[in-house]
Design a protein around this motif. Sequence first.
Motif, PDB file in Angstrom:
ATOM      1  N   PRO A 177     -68.996  18.100  13.841  1.00 58.23           N
ATOM      2  CA  PRO A 177     -68.622  19.218  14.749  1.00 58.23           C
ATOM      3  C   PRO A 177     -68.966  20.378  14.841  1.00 58.23           C
ATOM      4  O   PRO A 177     -69.153  21.004  15.770  1.00 58.23           O
TER       5      PRO A 177
ATOM      6  N   PHE B 221     -72.055  21.719  16.782  1.00 53.41           N
ATOM      7  CA  PHE B 221     -72.210  21.958  18.235  1.00 53.41           C
ATOM      8  C   PHE B 221     -71.552  23.232  18.613  1.00 53.41           C
ATOM      9  O   PHE B 221     -71.417  23.856  19.513  1.00 53.41           O
TER      10      PHE B 221
ATOM     11  N   VAL C 193     -74.126  10.887  13.044  1.00 50.10           N
ATOM     12  CA  VAL C 193     -73.540  11.854  13.959  1.00 50.10           C
ATOM     13  C   VAL C 193     -73.636  12.961  13.368  1.00 50.10           C
ATOM     14  O   VAL C 193     -73.652  13.234  12.101  1.00 50.10           O
TER      15      VAL C 193
ATOM     16  N   SER D 193     -72.480  12.552  18.395  1.00 48.35           N
ATOM     17  CA  SER D 193     -71.211  13.122  18.220  1.00 48.35           C
ATOM     18  C   SER D 193     -70.113  12.206  17.615  1.00 48.35           C
ATOM     19  O   SER D 193     -70.385  11.032  17.866  1.00 48.35           O
TER      20      SER D 193
ATOM     21  N   ARG E 164     -74.896  15.759  22.439  1.00 49.19           N
ATOM     22  CA  ARG E 164     -73.372  15.417  22.585  1.00 49.19           C
ATOM     23  C   ARG E 164     -73.366  14.201  23.113  1.00 49.19           C
ATOM     24  O   ARG E 164     -72.135  13.485  22.816  1.00 49.19           O
TER      25      ARG E 164
ATOM     26  N   ALA F  34     -77.964  19.134  17.477  1.00 48.45           N
ATOM     27  CA  ALA F  34     -76.519  19.645  17.983  1.00 48.45           C
ATOM     28  C   ALA F  34     -76.615  21.032  18.003  1.00 48.45           C
ATOM     29  O   ALA F  34     -75.661  21.437  18.840  1.00 48.45           O
TER      30      ALA F  34
ATOM     31  N   THR G  59     -68.010  12.057   8.127  1.00 49.92           N
ATOM     32  CA  THR G  59     -67.723  11.731   9.519  1.00 49.92           C
ATOM     33  C   THR G  59     -67.100  10.298   9.565  1.00 49.92           C
ATOM     34  O   THR G  59     -66.109  10.153  10.631  1.00 49.92           O
TER      35      THR G  59
END
Length: 413
Positions: free
Chosen positions: A216, A219, A213, A388, A384, A326, A33
């Motif tokens: 992606p 999510f 975090v 993120s 979120r 998430a 990330t």
Amino acid sequence: MATDGPAKTPRITYVTMAPPRPARNGYAVRIQTIGNVLARHSDLRFLVLQRGHDETSERATRERFAADFVDAPPQAKWQKGLIHAMAAATNRNRWMEKYGMGALCEATRAAIEAHKPDVVVLGSLSIYSIKDRLGLTDQRIIIDHHNVESVNYDRMAATRKGPSRIAPMVDARAFRKLEHDVAGVREHWAVSDTDRALLERIMGVEILTVPNVAQPSAFEIDPKGTAPDAPPVIGFMANYEYYPNVEAAFELFRIVPMLREDGPSFEAFAMGAHPSEALKAGAAEAGVTMTGFVDDPRPLFERFSLLLAPIRSGGGTKLKILEALAMGLPVVTTEMGSEGIPIAREDIGIIAESNADLAAACRALLGDRARLAAMGARARTWARSNASLDVLEPTIAASMARIAEDVAAGKLA
């Protein structure tokens, strides 16, 4: 002489102890990330110092990032023992000793020099222990602290018994020395405000929070298992090469039978790579399905009703918990598991300490599915806003901008 003009894109070498792709553990998720964001704000190149050769990881990493690899060949147990004993005797960090000598050191140094970075990001405090042998100076180093290492190893020592405590105690001592030695580097990155405060107290310098975090992909999970009419499923996920994860898994195996005594019927899964035979046996006895590494975990994640993470040691913000939030999953964990994450304050899970209380928390959520579903929805909303990539970006962008200004001004010449 430096001249005025637009700042140039800084050249960054990110030195890590594992490949960022595929992200199969918390360390890889962190560096992947951060790498994704660094690549948008710098001329980034990974330098991966890894055990053995892994063609799959190299190919997956190079599909996304510019990268070089320095592979340490397998060592006999006596060779590892000798290196570790020599490091312990001189209070050096044992994890990087093999890269500080001979051909591995030469290859690592050559890769850094070939890229000609303005700044090197060290993806572990351990790597600093060989910085002189790699020709690095403090003004060109950023350290990404994945946790407060001295605290991490102190905790691991505290939960072990007998001779098994010796190795983490030795490591904690070596990391305390390193934490003192690194105070003067260009920047320090911590994974949470909790870790930032600890590091500032230890080092006496300013620390930046560059938060952990979720990926992606987390999510994108459809949390079907939290629906009121969904079959109840308890999940846990980890890489079992890391002692705190092994310890947490065995705690899970103690809690599940307690919960089955007078709780609702449910399934339980422990996901993740490298489970030992002892873990497999413990899972089977407890009635927990241990999956091993799963290429596509999405179908199973979507069945989970909650994450149970009975964490007793370790450090830093737990990525498994951030990713569960998430996904829209409530989390049942300990104070140590929730470190750096406001689970109780945001009502996105339940914090308990004893195994009996952790079982009671799971029982309460599985027995009140409307509460569980509402908690899961709050978890995803919180993630979120707080876990993120958008949260990670501003601090790293500002750091790269400062480097660019210093390069333009000739301060890193």
